[in-house]
Design an enzyme around this catalytic site. Structure first.
Site, short mmCIF file in Angstrom:
data_model
loop_
_atom_site.label_atom_id
_atom_site.label_comp_id
_atom_site.label_asym_id
_atom_site.label_seq_id
_atom_site.Cartn_x
_atom_site.Cartn_y
_atom_site.Cartn_z
N LYS A 194 0.77 -1.03 -0.24
CA LYS A 194 -0.01 -0.14 -0.04
C LYS A 194 1.08 1.44 0.06
CE LYS A 194 -3.66 2.68 0.45
NZ LYS A 194 -4.72 2.90 1.41
N LYS A 211 -0.06 11.50 6.02
CA LYS A 211 0.19 10.42 6.91
C LYS A 211 0.82 9.20 6.35
CE LYS A 211 -2.28 6.83 7.52
NZ LYS A 211 -3.35 6.05 7.63
#
Lengths: 294, 294
Positions: B170, B238
């Site tokens: 990811k 983030k």
């Protein structure tokens, strides 16, 4: 139609072949005999100078490495304009500075010659298949008169506005393409050093919002260390220099693309100028530690 | 199957709906009543704590903002592991650090619970349509037992290896996606200031080697100044912090992505953290002069 082709390299030679295939009478000029002869064997006629090409044709396609080459071929002593009759259309498929294209269009107009900046995207494969994307700048009536030539060499033809705007679009294309490639190279370098399976990464990432032509086409080459061009690093660097100059003229900064340009400068500095642009992954590898290799 | 869903935000709520639609018995837990009630109205049962969700189900899907949230929900005093019976499968679809995922998998295994890191790509649209791309890390037998849940929420499911490798994939995806977006934003900012027609640019660039999901989907939004998320800048940031940390762990530098991170930091600093990631074009506009605007 009688069509000239000047510049018989990786892109120009297949354009000439496609023009012959479409039934045009083709007159070619190139500096190297070894590139002229195969086209003559296919039915083209050879001319000794750009002026001679222009004198014998209604349209002339130029496909050259950089702006100075195009300036010499169009405006030089034996250049296209020296041999042209009024009504000739010059279609320059090289990637050069928008300002140079505007100057050449103005010089051509002075002698009744139409000039289009018509750089192409799609690479050698697209040139061979006749599926290039063509981004054209110039007068609408000149653009209209170039359609039968465009139809023989390309698939998508977009008229981007007046002289220079075809080149500007190509530079936008080069900025987006190479920085997309850098995105792919950084991600795949991380994946390789993290020990992820190469095919599984392409399957997972290639099916979502991170996919791109660069990922699909150059991702596998990066993974197997295949650095053959494709599109050479040193030509990409030339295009980026043109892009930064054009961006400065209109007041735009390109910070991510600047980093990409420097990574490719490192590839060039290490002797990789003739490699394909996917060799940007080599620069990332130089920066990396000794984890699993891509 | 009895399936729990913990975290009922933009992504979790549509996952719960798709699990209900697929015929599963769904038990939900979320901190906000306003997010729980609509799912109860569709047939889900509400539970007061993650432990209560775990006690009532065979699989638990977690979908939370960040690693500390997942740690609390899984290992906290009222957490999933506190209520779980042996054989439970926890499927964490959040994007968190690979190291955190590995720790949670180990903690889960100690009490006979299977844990998969299974972050997703495809955004709110993909969650609603049930077409998410799922990148999973964990034990093969646990992965096999999660298939009926995956089938309800996603389309492409790739097993990337042991615990943590789903998260690593990811992060690779996030690096490639956001830097591809920066490529698009830099190119379209140049195009706008050069006065090129927006639709013609997308037509010309989108048909060649510079095309991407980001160009096709976020390019038009950049051109019309539509900054609605999509995927929020602060969540992208983030994810990039996680990516840089993971890259440092395996010894990889991400120079172009670092510039992209800083451009997005500028968007955040100016109050744009809740905008879509395409707002990176705002940072480029701040850097630009006063030519034609995008």
């Amino acid at each position: 139609m009688r069509v000239g082709v000047i510049g018989l390299g990786i892109m120009g030679a297949p354009m000439a072949r496609n023009l012959l295939r479409a039934g045009h009478e083709v007159v070619v000029h190139g500096r190297r005999r070894a590139r002229v002869d195969p086209l003559v064997a296919l039915g083209a006629r050879a001319a000794d100078t750009p002026a001679a090409v222009a004198a014998a044709t209604e349209s002339v396609v130029t496909c050259l490495p950089d702006g100075p080459d195009v300036e010499l071929v169009v405006t030089g002593p034996d250049g296209v304009l020296a041999g042209a009759t009024r009504g000739l259309v010059v279609i320059d498929t090289s990637t050069i500075a928008p300002d140079t294209a505007r100057t050449l269009a103005a010089r051509s107009a002075e002698v009744g010659v139409g000039f289009l900046d018509a750089p192409v995207s799609g690479g050698e494969q697209g040139a061979i298949a006749g599926t290039l994307s063509i981004m054209a700048g110039g007068e609408p009536d000149v653009f209209a008169r170039a359609q039968s030539v465009f139809a023989a060499i390309g698939r998508t033809v977009t008229h981007m506005g007046p002289a220079g705007q075809g080149q500007m679009t190509k530079l936008v294309n080069q900025v987006i393409g190479v920085t997309t490639l850098a995105a792919v190279a950084e991600g795949l370098t991380l994946a390789a050093h993290a020990g992820l399976d190469p095919e599984a990464v392409l399957a997972a990432v290639g099916s979502g919002a991170a996919t791109s032509w660069q990922l699909q086409n150059l991702g596998p080459r990066i993974q197997r260390g295949d650095w053959a061009p494709g599109f050479m690093v040193r030509l990409q660097q030339k295009d980026l220099r043109l892009a930064f100059a054009a961006a400065a003229r209109v007041g735009v900064a390109l910070p991510a693309t600047a980093v990409v340009h420097q990574l490719l400068a490192s590839v060039e500095a290490r002797g990789g100028g003739a490699l394909g642009t996917q060799a940007i992954a080599q620069a990332l590898e130089e920066l990396a530690g000794s984890g699993p290799q891509p």
